[in-house]
Design a protein around this motif. Structure first.
Motif, mmCIF file in Angstrom:
data_model
loop_
_atom_site.group_PDB
_atom_site.id
_atom_site.type_symbol
_atom_site.label_atom_id
_atom_site.label_comp_id
_atom_site.label_asym_id
_atom_site.label_seq_id
_atom_site.Cartn_x
_atom_site.Cartn_y
_atom_site.Cartn_z
ATOM 1 N N THR A 194 -1.942 21.011 73.728
ATOM 2 C CA THR A 194 -3.155 19.769 73.486
ATOM 3 C C THR A 194 -3.164 18.966 74.693
ATOM 4 O OG1 THR A 194 -1.110 18.446 72.486
ATOM 5 C CG2 THR A 194 -2.302 19.868 71.185
ATOM 6 N N LEU A 195 -2.345 19.314 75.733
ATOM 7 C CA LEU A 195 -2.503 18.407 76.948
ATOM 8 C C LEU A 195 -4.000 18.719 77.786
ATOM 9 C CD1 LEU A 195 0.963 18.962 78.656
ATOM 10 C CD2 LEU A 195 0.035 16.920 77.276
ATOM 11 N N THR A 196 -4.500 17.832 78.200
ATOM 12 C CA THR A 196 -5.554 17.959 79.253
ATOM 13 C C THR A 196 -5.202 18.802 80.518
ATOM 14 O OG1 THR A 196 -5.463 15.945 80.747
ATOM 15 C CG2 THR A 196 -6.664 15.806 78.471
ATOM 16 N N VAL A 197 -6.359 19.291 81.120
ATOM 17 C CA VAL A 197 -6.270 20.004 82.233
ATOM 18 C C VAL A 197 -5.291 19.103 83.374
ATOM 19 C CG1 VAL A 197 -7.404 21.081 84.262
ATOM 20 C CG2 VAL A 197 -8.004 21.666 82.042
ATOM 21 N N ARG A 198 -5.756 17.668 83.555
ATOM 22 C CA ARG A 198 -5.172 16.830 84.374
ATOM 23 C C ARG A 198 -3.807 16.926 84.309
ATOM 24 N NH1 ARG A 198 -6.813 13.437 88.329
ATOM 25 N NH2 ARG A 198 -9.071 13.897 87.645
ATOM 26 N N GLU A 199 -3.419 16.737 82.821
ATOM 27 C CA GLU A 199 -2.045 16.261 82.504
ATOM 28 C C GLU A 199 -1.039 17.628 82.662
ATOM 29 O OE1 GLU A 199 -2.531 13.148 78.657
ATOM 30 O OE2 GLU A 199 -2.870 15.494 78.543
ATOM 31 N N GLY A 200 -1.705 18.705 82.700
ATOM 32 C CA GLY A 200 -1.008 19.979 82.936
ATOM 33 C C GLY A 200 -0.793 20.060 84.306
ATOM 34 N N HIS A 201 -1.862 19.604 85.083
ATOM 35 C CA HIS A 201 -1.786 19.741 86.806
ATOM 36 C C HIS A 201 -0.711 18.922 87.107
ATOM 37 C CE1 HIS A 201 -3.563 19.986 90.708
ATOM 38 N NE2 HIS A 201 -3.254 18.705 90.893
ATOM 39 N N GLU A 202 -0.520 17.690 86.568
ATOM 40 C CA GLU A 202 0.398 16.765 86.999
ATOM 41 C C GLU A 202 1.921 17.370 86.622
ATOM 42 O OE1 GLU A 202 -0.706 13.312 84.840
ATOM 43 O OE2 GLU A 202 -2.341 12.764 86.115
ATOM 44 N N ILE A 203 2.105 18.033 85.637
ATOM 45 C CA ILE A 203 3.241 18.504 85.155
ATOM 46 C C ILE A 203 3.583 19.501 86.222
ATOM 47 C CG2 ILE A 203 4.464 19.892 83.701
ATOM 48 C CD1 ILE A 203 3.010 18.569 81.224
ATOM 49 N N ALA A 204 2.832 20.370 86.634
ATOM 50 C CA ALA A 204 3.013 21.188 87.800
ATOM 51 C C ALA A 204 3.407 20.777 88.932
ATOM 52 C CB ALA A 204 1.773 22.237 87.885
#
Length: 295
Positions: A254-264
């Motif tokens: 359910t995370l946004t693309v930006r949130e997934g990017h920040e986790i990476a």
């Protein structure tokens, strides 16, 4: 001081050691009438040139990544290792051919004092091997490992020479060729050791997955990063003295693309900071429901 600089400093030590010992062996072999010592000198002379190659390779591997080499220049290390192995094989064949020729040719017994020279050489060469192999492990350098085994091979030929000369001196006339048989035996040991040097470098250049312990560490450390549920895939390749990591990190779908990017980015920074010898990390984000390895 960087890893490359430490490796380069170690190589200078190796070159100086090989030069001094080659000089001692040539003089002692010629003056002491020992072909086993001369054979030893031949190998040490070849070691000088191979150490210079290692030095040049390490200097080249220091170059930063560029458009033509986005992963850096570390692949030069296993290539230099292959050349070093070729030097060893050539040295072994030269020693073997000269030994056979000397076995056929009658000659005087070697001088007893050559044993003292050999004993000192054996001790020093083993010390050099221990110093450089320890440094090669701490720096993950395959070319330094090859250079270390040059010193071990040199010590082996010296041990064989010591045994051969001892037999010749103890048994007296009629056993002069024991010295040459020792050199011939040493050439076989050198060839045998070449495989132990060559095989890890081949695995490195073929990107063999042989880093199970590091993979386990990366998987365990990755879970410490907030947002990472698990690591689906972890591929590791060695380039130069560092490792390149390819990860598939599973996160909340359910995370946004930006949130997934920040986790990476957090995951990459965390691994680079907490796991030794990582050169770079490439991360692919997977949604939690899709954890089938075939996807």
């Amino acid at each position: 001081m960087s890893k490359a600089d430490k490796a380069i400093r170690t190589t200078y030590f190796s070159i100086l050691t090989n030069f001094l010992l080659a000089l001692v062996k040539w003089l002692a072999g010629i003056l002491g009438n020992s072909y086993a010592l001369i054979a030893d000198a031949i190998e040490s002379t070849a070691d000088i040139f191979s150490s210079i190659l290692v030095l040049l390779g390490l200097r080249y591997s220091k170059r930063p990544a560029d458009d033509s080499h986005p992963y850096g220049h570390g692949r030069i290390e296993p290539l230099i290792t292959f050349i070093v192995v070729i030097f060893l094989i050539i040295s072994a064949f030269v020693i073997a051919m000269e030994s056979i020729e000397n076995i056929k040719t009658p000659h005087d017994l070697p001088k007893a004092w050559t044993l003292v020279i050999l004993a000192a050489i054996i001790i020093w060469k083993e010390i050099c091997f221990q110093i450089i192999i320890k440094r090669s492990k701490s720096l993950n350098s395959s070319s330094l490992r090859a250079d270390a085994w040059h010193h071990r091979s040199d010590a082996i030929t010296s041990v064989a020479a010591f045994i051969g000369i001892s037999i010749a001196l103890f048994c007296g006339p009629g056993y002069e060729s024991a010295d040459d048989w020792a050199a011939l035996f040493a050439s076989g040991l050198i060839i045998y050791n070449c495989y132990g040097i060559f095989r890890p470098a081949l695995a490195e250049i073929m990107d063999e997955n042989t880093y199970e312990e590091l993979e386990e560490t990366v998987r365990e450390q990755s879970i410490n990063v907030s947002g990472v549920k698990l690591i689906e895939k972890c591929y590791i390749r060695k380039i130069g003295m560092n490792f390149q990591i390819d990860l598939h990190a599973v996160v909340d779908p359910t995370l946004t693309v930006r949130e997934g990017h920040e986790i990476a980015h957090r995951l990459k920074d965390y691994l680079m900071e907490n796991v030794d010898s990582i050169g770079n990390v490439f991360i692919h984000i997977e949604p939690f429901e899709n954890t089938d390895p075939s996807d």
